[in-house]
Motif scaffolding. Structure first.
Motif: not given
Length: 93
Positions: A75-78, A84-86, A90-91
């Motif tokens: 899994v890429s950390a990026s 997480i940012i996306n 949206t919250l």
């Protein structure tokens, strides 16, 4: 004792009394129709398709489990940070 006031109050209550009304109401005629729009039919079809679809994609889970067991699942950390940012963006607060 004021009998006049009693009579006035009595008349008010009698004026507000309900009476039985006969013959009120509509009877459905032979010309009445019930139609469902095309949009509603499409919505019903989509809703039943979603309801019949499985909640979990077993094939994808089996593939990921096999890759984790083999040690080849990376899994890429990026990619994680982007998700997480996306999700946070949206919250609404």
């Amino acid at each position: 004792m004021r009998i006049d006031a009693y009579n006035a109050v009595s008349q008010v209550y009698q004026a507000n009394a309900t009476s039985n009304v006969k013959g009120v109401g509509k009877v459905a005629s032979a010309n009445d129709k019930f139609e469902i729009s095309d949009v509603a039919k499409t919505y019903a079809t989509a809703k039943s398709a979603v309801a019949s679809a499985p909640d979990v994609r077993e094939d994808k889970i089996a593939d990921i489990k096999a890759r984790i067991a083999a040690g080849t699942y990376q899994v890429s950390a990026s990619d994680v940070a982007d998700k997480i940012i996306n999700t946070v963006s949206t919250l609404t607060f």
